[in-house]
Design an enzyme around this catalytic site. Structure first.
Site, PDB file in Angstrom:
ATOM      1  N   LYS A   1       0.935  -1.168   0.018  1.00 50.43           N
ATOM      2  CA  LYS A   1       0.080   0.065  -0.063  1.00 50.43           C
ATOM      3  C   LYS A   1       0.892   1.228  -0.012  1.00 50.43           C
ATOM      4  O   LYS A   1       1.910   1.382   0.811  1.00 50.43           O
ATOM      5  CB  LYS A   1      -0.931   0.007   1.075  1.00 50.43           C
ATOM      6  CG  LYS A   1      -2.203   1.042   1.095  1.00 50.43           C
ATOM      7  CD  LYS A   1      -3.028   0.880   2.501  1.00 50.43           C
ATOM      8  CE  LYS A   1      -3.857   1.807   2.441  1.00 50.43           C
ATOM      9  NZ  LYS A   1      -5.123   1.476   3.449  1.00 50.43           N
TER      10      LYS A   1
ATOM     11  N   GLU B   1     -19.315  -6.371   9.791  1.00 49.00           N
ATOM     12  CA  GLU B   1     -20.202  -5.734  10.690  1.00 49.00           C
ATOM     13  C   GLU B   1     -21.280  -6.614  11.177  1.00 49.00           C
ATOM     14  O   GLU B   1     -21.854  -6.614  12.506  1.00 49.00           O
ATOM     15  CB  GLU B   1     -20.893  -4.548   9.985  1.00 49.00           C
ATOM     16  CG  GLU B   1     -20.196  -3.245   9.602  1.00 49.00           C
ATOM     17  CD  GLU B   1     -19.137  -3.553   8.331  1.00 49.00           C
ATOM     18  OE1 GLU B   1     -18.506  -2.685   8.191  1.00 49.00           O
ATOM     19  OE2 GLU B   1     -19.504  -4.718   7.635  1.00 49.00           O
TER      20      GLU B   1
ATOM     21  N   ARG C   1     -25.262  -2.754   7.279  1.00 47.69           N
ATOM     22  CA  ARG C   1     -24.655  -4.191   6.861  1.00 47.69           C
ATOM     23  C   ARG C   1     -25.033  -5.253   7.748  1.00 47.69           C
ATOM     24  O   ARG C   1     -24.952  -6.543   7.404  1.00 47.69           O
ATOM     25  CB  ARG C   1     -23.189  -4.160   6.268  1.00 47.69           C
ATOM     26  CG  ARG C   1     -22.850  -3.334   5.214  1.00 47.69           C
ATOM     27  CD  ARG C   1     -21.368  -2.702   5.206  1.00 47.69           C
ATOM     28  NE  ARG C   1     -20.591  -3.683   5.486  1.00 47.69           N
ATOM     29  CZ  ARG C   1     -19.893  -4.333   4.381  1.00 47.69           C
ATOM     30  NH1 ARG C   1     -20.285  -3.963   3.101  1.00 47.69           N
ATOM     31  NH2 ARG C   1     -19.230  -5.144   4.401  1.00 47.69           N
TER      32      ARG C   1
END
Length: 719
Positions: free
Chosen positions: A339, A428, A456
């Site tokens: 990243k 979640e 969610r």
């Protein structure tokens, strides 16, 4: 709405971009004839363009830098937009936008009227599937592939998903389905070891979750082992290997008994697993291939996701062998990336520069005047308040779904460590039911999830928490409009989907002091589920935070401003209270003295306060940062059932509600978003004047036709 004028370039030194210039804004067709060396050069040009654009606009950065080579390789091999490329979350899609005909608008990323920071179908045909939330790409790719198959069309579907997003259960549901159908999709697992935001902080020094442990056994820095896997992957996907494998499987079926045939048909899988697992230290292969192959995928990798030659060759082979029927199942291509790759400051940053502000690369001059620090974000106010509560109550614990930074739970973890802090990854649904289990087990869980992400976990909220009356405390950050992240991240529905659930208490803070009181209040309620929502904003900074927070009685609001003439009452809940007070001050210029009240609670509703306002005033306005079906619906229902709106034996009440309109509010600066939604002081004044006219109340002419307050005009002008 004023459009944003893009600059010619940003704050990085200029760089020649001949290959990128040659593409113009015609899309990716010009990439098909490029050599691997040209693709490498193109990737560097794209990386510079992303850095330069984001230096102007701010926003997500590290994830996009990490997939530059992958993005170039995908568009060089596949024929988008015919071949769908589904980006999971899509916060990494800036390189994709640069290459797909939007370079001339790239300096408008996340600006009002400009490009979205995420993939958006209405923006470009190259954005096959919109995103912003996590773990959707594989399901979408399977849908595209099966739709193509049903219609007899040619093409390919690719899903790009990160090692953070793949922790979500929906990814495994999709792989389970794809494998069972033999759906010939390609899943690119972009494994950069960055699962949570941030991944490493305080006492947390490795990615969360058992899956991360499996995937983390190699990195781009580990050199030789990963290079060996690159070479093996090239063999593994070669035409001769696939044809040989098919021949041996067919022969074993013809000449061997069924039991031996079945075992022989798997010999190549065993051999591949052995090579990936045993000989090459640092290759990172381990037994992860078996994990995916047992779901019906053909696993390839891990390979170096920044090696253009390997990426290009692998994708070409996978595409060709899907077309020729040499591989008749979904493929998972596992790539290892960094990243923030290619930008050293991102590599050094703890969050890999996940998101940045404009001019992030411009150093401050040594003689720059000192600027007073801004007021603390409400997220920090919440976190500090929770820490204070937990210092005197050892049963309090905190939960986040991969957002310790964004929710403030990282501050809690710094004080109490991992024993009382739980990061569930991007999951979640699990986080909500896990919190329910903690509550049933006698703890006091605070489950901190962005408003938009709690959508969610809705079934778990209803079935696992509310139905069992378990005292889970939901903390909904980012309630309301969220600025440049746009509609995918707006917290616009939570009052609607929570207020309809029985036995659930819901409060909304109007300012930082109220937020502290409400955290204390939720800590003391231990017999039913509760929720506290607050906006993405900073504290006002003009209020002293309470040293000893008070318990706010559920279902009891407050009068914030007493009117004098019993004509107009404005009932607010949540973060619009100060706009309501500003509107009341403006209405004085029209001879209207308005009462302003803060409901504090959506459920239970302060029926005594609502009844008082409705009885003693001719006009009642409700104001909320939510869609239809939220706070105003609760007020309307109470007034209807109580006969307040019948107009029989009482003065008829004129009632109006200000809420989010029934449409999506695009990304922009928050003050302009709320202007668009009709929830700033000027719109409250206009609504009040229209309602007063309907009620037959005469008002003075006022200062001007434009009723916007001076402060609001300044805000809009500044934005």
């Amino acid at each position: 709405r004023p459009r944003w004028a893009p600059p010619k370039r940003g704050y990085f030194p200029p760089k020649p971009t001949p290959l990128l210039d040659s593409l113009g804004n015609e899309g990716t067709r010009g990439m098909k004839g490029m050599s691997v060396e040209q693709l490498k050069d193109l990737a560097e040009e794209v990386r510079w363009q992303v850095l330069d654009a984001v230096s102007v606009t701010g926003g997500h950065l590290g994830a996009g830098l990490g997939v530059v080579e992958l993005t170039v390789a995908l568009h060089a091999v596949y024929d988008a937009p015919r071949d769908e490329i589904c980006w999971d979350v899509a916060h990494q899609c800036q390189p994709h936008k640069v290459l797909t005909g939007r370079r001339d608008r790239i300096y408008t990323l996340r600006q009002g009227g400009g490009l979205s920071g995420f993939a958006t179908r209405k923006e470009s045909e190259y954005d096959a599937f919109g995103a912003g939330h996590s773990t959707t790409s594989i399901s979408a790719a399977v849908g595209f592939e099966e739709a193509r198959k049903a219609q007899g069309k040619k093409g390919h579907s690719v899903a790009v998903i990160g090692d953070g997003a793949i922790t979500g259960g929906m990814a495994w549901e999709a792989m389970h389905h794809a494998g069972s159908m033999g759906s010939k999709i390609v899943v690119v697992l972009n494994d950069n070891g960055q699962v949570s935001l941030p991944t490493s902080y305080n006492q947390v020094q490795k990615p969360v979750g058992a899956l991360s442990e499996i995937l983390a056994s190699a990195s781009v820095e580990q050199g030789r082992g990963l290079q060996i896997q690159d070479n093996f992957a090239k063999t593994d996907t070669s035409e001769s290997f696939q044809k040989g494998s098919q021949f041996l499987k067919a022969a074993s079926k013809t000449f061997l008994p069924e039991q031996l045939s079945s075992a022989a048909a798997k010999r190549d899988e065993y051999a591949r697993d052995f090579v990936k697992t045993v000989p090459f230290r640092g290759s990172g292969a381990s037994s992860k291939g078996e994990l995916f192959e047992q779901l019906g995928f053909y696993y390839v990798g891990p390979i170096d996701g920044h090696n253009m030659e390997t990426l290009f060759e692998m994708l070409q082979k996978i595409k060709r062998e899907h077309e020729e029927g040499l591989i008749n199942k979904p493929v998972l291509l596992h790539i290892k990336t960094k990243k923030g790759n290619g930008y050293e400051p991102a590599q050094r940053a703890s969050d890999k520069l996940h998101a940045v502000k404009p001019k992030f690369n411009v150093p401050k001059p040594a003689d720059a005047p000192k600027v007073a620090p801004p007021p603390a974000p409400l997220t920090k106010v919440f976190a500090d308040a929770l820490v204070k509560e937990a210092e005197t109550d050892e049963k309090i614990c905190a939960i986040t779904a991969a957002m310790p930074g964004g929710t403030g739970i990282g501050i809690f973890e710094k004080r109490f460590g991992p024993e009382r802090t739980f990061d569930c990854g991007i999951a979640e649904q699990h986080a909500v039911t896990f919190a329910a289990g903690l509550a049933a087990g006698g703890l006091k869980p605070f489950c901190a999830i962005y408003s938009t992400f709690l959508q969610r976990g809705y079934d778990q909220l209803v079935h696992d928490v509310a139905l069992q009356q378990l005292p889970v405390r939901f903390i909904l950050d980012r309630a309301g409009l969220v600025g440049d992240d746009g509609p995918t991240h707006g917290g616009t529905f939570d009052l609607s989907f929570m207020a309809c659930i029985p036995d659930m208490l819901i409060c909304a803070s109007a300012d930082e002091a109220e937020l502290v009181h409400m955290v204390h209040t939720l800590a003391k309620i231990d017999d039913m589920p509760t929720a506290l929502r607050y906006p993405r904003a900073s504290a006002y900074g003009d209020l002293e935070l309470p040293a000893e927070p008070r318990f706010l009685e559920p279902g009891k609001g407050r009068i914030s401003r007493e009117g004098r003439d019993n004509t107009l009452a404005i009932l607010s809940v949540g973060g619009r209270l100060r706009e309501c007070l500003a509107a009341a001050a403006e209405l004085e210029k029209y001879g209207v003295s308005a009462t302003v009240a803060d409901a504090r609670w959506v459920k239970p509703l302060d029926e005594k306060l609502v009844s008082l306002l409705a009885t003693e005033h001719k006009v009642l306005l409700t104001v909320e940062e939510n869609a239809i079906g939220g706070f105003s619906a609760q007020v309307h229902q109470f007034l209807l059932e109580g006969g307040h709106l019948d107009g029989i034996n009482r003065t008829p009440l004129v009632m109006r509600s200000l809420m989010f309109p029934d449409r999506w509010i695009d990304h922009n600066q928050p003050v302009l978003q709320y202007d668009d939604a009709g929830l700033n002081a000027s719109q409250i004044v206009a609504k009040a004047l229209a309602a007063l006219e309907r009620a037959g109340v005469k008002v003075s002419e006022g200062p001007a036709k434009d009723v916007a307050s001076t402060s609001h005009k300044k805000q809009v002008a500044k934005a």
